[in-house]
Design a protein around this motif. Sequence first.
Motif, short mmCIF file in Angstrom:
data_model
loop_
_atom_site.label_atom_id
_atom_site.label_comp_id
_atom_site.label_asym_id
_atom_site.label_seq_id
_atom_site.Cartn_x
_atom_site.Cartn_y
_atom_site.Cartn_z
N ASP A 354 6.90 -22.42 -14.75
CA ASP A 354 8.32 -22.69 -14.49
C ASP A 354 8.82 -22.06 -13.21
O ASP A 354 9.95 -22.28 -12.80
N ARG A 355 7.98 -21.26 -12.54
CA ARG A 355 8.34 -20.66 -11.27
C ARG A 355 7.22 -20.94 -10.27
O ARG A 355 6.22 -20.23 -10.24
N TRP A 356 7.36 -21.99 -9.49
CA TRP A 356 6.33 -22.40 -8.55
C TRP A 356 6.56 -21.73 -7.19
O TRP A 356 7.64 -21.83 -6.63
N MET A 357 5.53 -21.07 -6.67
CA MET A 357 5.62 -20.38 -5.39
C MET A 357 4.52 -20.97 -4.50
O MET A 357 3.37 -20.54 -4.52
N CYS A 358 4.89 -22.01 -3.75
CA CYS A 358 3.95 -22.78 -2.94
C CYS A 358 3.69 -22.09 -1.61
O CYS A 358 4.63 -21.64 -0.95
N VAL A 359 2.42 -22.03 -1.20
CA VAL A 359 2.07 -21.31 0.02
C VAL A 359 1.36 -22.23 0.99
O VAL A 359 0.71 -23.20 0.61
N THR A 360 1.48 -21.90 2.26
CA THR A 360 0.78 -22.62 3.32
C THR A 360 -0.61 -22.03 3.51
O THR A 360 -0.76 -20.81 3.61
N LEU A 361 -1.61 -22.89 3.55
CA LEU A 361 -2.97 -22.47 3.90
C LEU A 361 -3.27 -22.97 5.31
O LEU A 361 -3.02 -24.14 5.63
N GLY A 362 -3.80 -22.09 6.14
CA GLY A 362 -4.08 -22.46 7.52
C GLY A 362 -5.36 -23.26 7.66
O GLY A 362 -6.03 -23.60 6.67
N GLY A 363 -5.71 -23.57 8.89
CA GLY A 363 -6.93 -24.31 9.16
C GLY A 363 -6.73 -25.80 9.08
O GLY A 363 -5.72 -26.30 8.58
N PRO A 364 -7.73 -26.57 9.55
CA PRO A 364 -7.60 -28.02 9.59
C PRO A 364 -7.49 -28.68 8.21
O PRO A 364 -6.98 -29.79 8.10
N ARG A 365 -7.96 -28.00 7.16
CA ARG A 365 -7.91 -28.58 5.82
C ARG A 365 -6.72 -28.07 5.02
O ARG A 365 -6.52 -28.51 3.89
N GLY A 366 -5.95 -27.17 5.57
CA GLY A 366 -4.87 -26.56 4.81
C GLY A 366 -3.69 -27.49 4.58
O GLY A 366 -3.45 -28.43 5.33
N THR A 367 -2.96 -27.23 3.51
CA THR A 367 -1.74 -27.96 3.17
C THR A 367 -0.55 -27.04 3.33
O THR A 367 -0.62 -25.85 3.00
N SER A 368 0.54 -27.55 3.85
CA SER A 368 1.73 -26.72 4.03
C SER A 368 2.43 -26.46 2.71
O SER A 368 2.31 -27.24 1.76
N ALA A 369 3.18 -25.37 2.67
CA ALA A 369 3.94 -25.03 1.47
C ALA A 369 4.94 -26.12 1.13
O ALA A 369 5.16 -26.44 -0.04
N GLN A 370 5.55 -26.70 2.15
CA GLN A 370 6.55 -27.75 1.90
C GLN A 370 5.92 -28.99 1.27
O GLN A 370 6.50 -29.60 0.38
N GLU A 371 4.72 -29.35 1.73
CA GLU A 371 4.02 -30.49 1.13
C GLU A 371 3.74 -30.24 -0.34
O GLU A 371 3.92 -31.13 -1.19
N LEU A 372 3.27 -29.04 -0.66
CA LEU A 372 3.00 -28.70 -2.06
C LEU A 372 4.29 -28.72 -2.87
O LEU A 372 4.32 -29.23 -4.00
#
Length: 470
Positions: A354-372
């Motif tokens: 119930d408390r999602w804390m989305c993080v950005t992973l770097g590198g070419p394969r990473g997903t941004s926090a906003q996308e998550l």
Amino acid sequence: MSSSAPARDAALADWLAYLETLHPKAIDLGLDRIRAVAARLELSLDCVKITVAGTNGKGSTCAMLESILLDAGYHVGEYTSPHLLRFNERIRIDGQEAGDADIVAQLERIESVRGDVTLTYFEMTTLAALLLFQAARLDVVVLEVGLGGRLDAVNLIDADCAILTSVDLDHMAYLGNTREAIGWEKAHIFRPGKPAICADPVPPQTVIDYAQEIGADLWRFGTDFNYSGDRQQWAYGGRDQRRNALGYPALRGANQLLNASAALAALETLRDRLVVTQQNVRNGLLHVSLPGRMQILPGLPATILDVGHNPHAASALGQNLDSMGHYPHTYAVVGMLHDKDIETTLSRLANRVDRWMCVTLGGPRGTSAQELADVVRRITGEETPVDPFIAQTAEVSRASGDHKPGVRAKPRPAVASRDVQVSTFDSPEQAFAEARKLATDNDRILVFGSFATVGPVLQVLRLEGRDVLS
């Protein structure tokens, strides 16, 4: 294409950075290039060789085999990937990580003979591990397949016994988008006339067909080996061997008995070459350790670390969370790679967080926090579909007779009825710090989604003096 090779006194970090520039593609499946270089190196392993492939459960199965065999007194090499904190975690000899100087020496050796053959990071480091194992004159090596099986660098080795832990949807851009296609790729670690352990309760027909086609000795869970258990202990049953009164593995999780039974099946097939007593099995399972796999840290609030990054792993994680009891709030620190099935993976846990804390992973394969965060908001605005993993777990329970409490997940209300909060952070460390600040002792914190998410959090805890790697 690539930069100049590091100087002779270069550090391991310099070599690893160089390896990332050596080949045009980070992932380039195929065995022709690595076979050519292995021949120049005169690579040969004169010991018992076990390879382990599968969508999930590979690391746990390898860790159990290593722990049991070490207790039995054998000299054991273990190769796994990826790593959480240090590259050296990937290469272990007799339970100890290989040293920087030893790894660099083998990389220099490979570089000196490869000529105009370019190898990927994984291919170079796989050869380095195999050369270290060759030099150590080991009794047995346990090799985790990196991706798929048929064209993975580890499949360079002809295994005396091959284990397929599970088959599910992951790495679909390379392996195919069905379980049948993926199963066929993974089954290629099997060898003619050699034992092939399949721990998937409902394997794709392609796995069975390929084993028959090449004449492998296929051992299927539920047919050739099985397990049963109660609250205190469990038992393994194979074709000709039974091991009773076993303590549960130190590794937590609904699927660990499945992984343990696969390891014991492999040892049964090799018992003419590897003598392993009942006490070796008990001790090995009691002391096995593998950070980041349903790892519950001591203290409050409850903190769970899990590298699960695909729907099958998330389903198992969800069931394990259900078995922990009730928590007022679950804070999930999550970061994922963009080539994963993010939406399905997160949906498997939507009813537990119930408390999602989305993080950005770097590198070419990473997903941004906003996308998550966008994905989380989408899946928490509607009811989550029925989880197919529950049906599979029920199949395992019926086949094994396992009655240990907490195996099956209880129905939960639709996500939309809960007060779900979503926030974004620049890094796993930042999100974890905020989760610890907000969570009470009665809450729990879950860190999951990738090795690249769990690793930085483990490093934070390690710098605090926490014993998180044993």
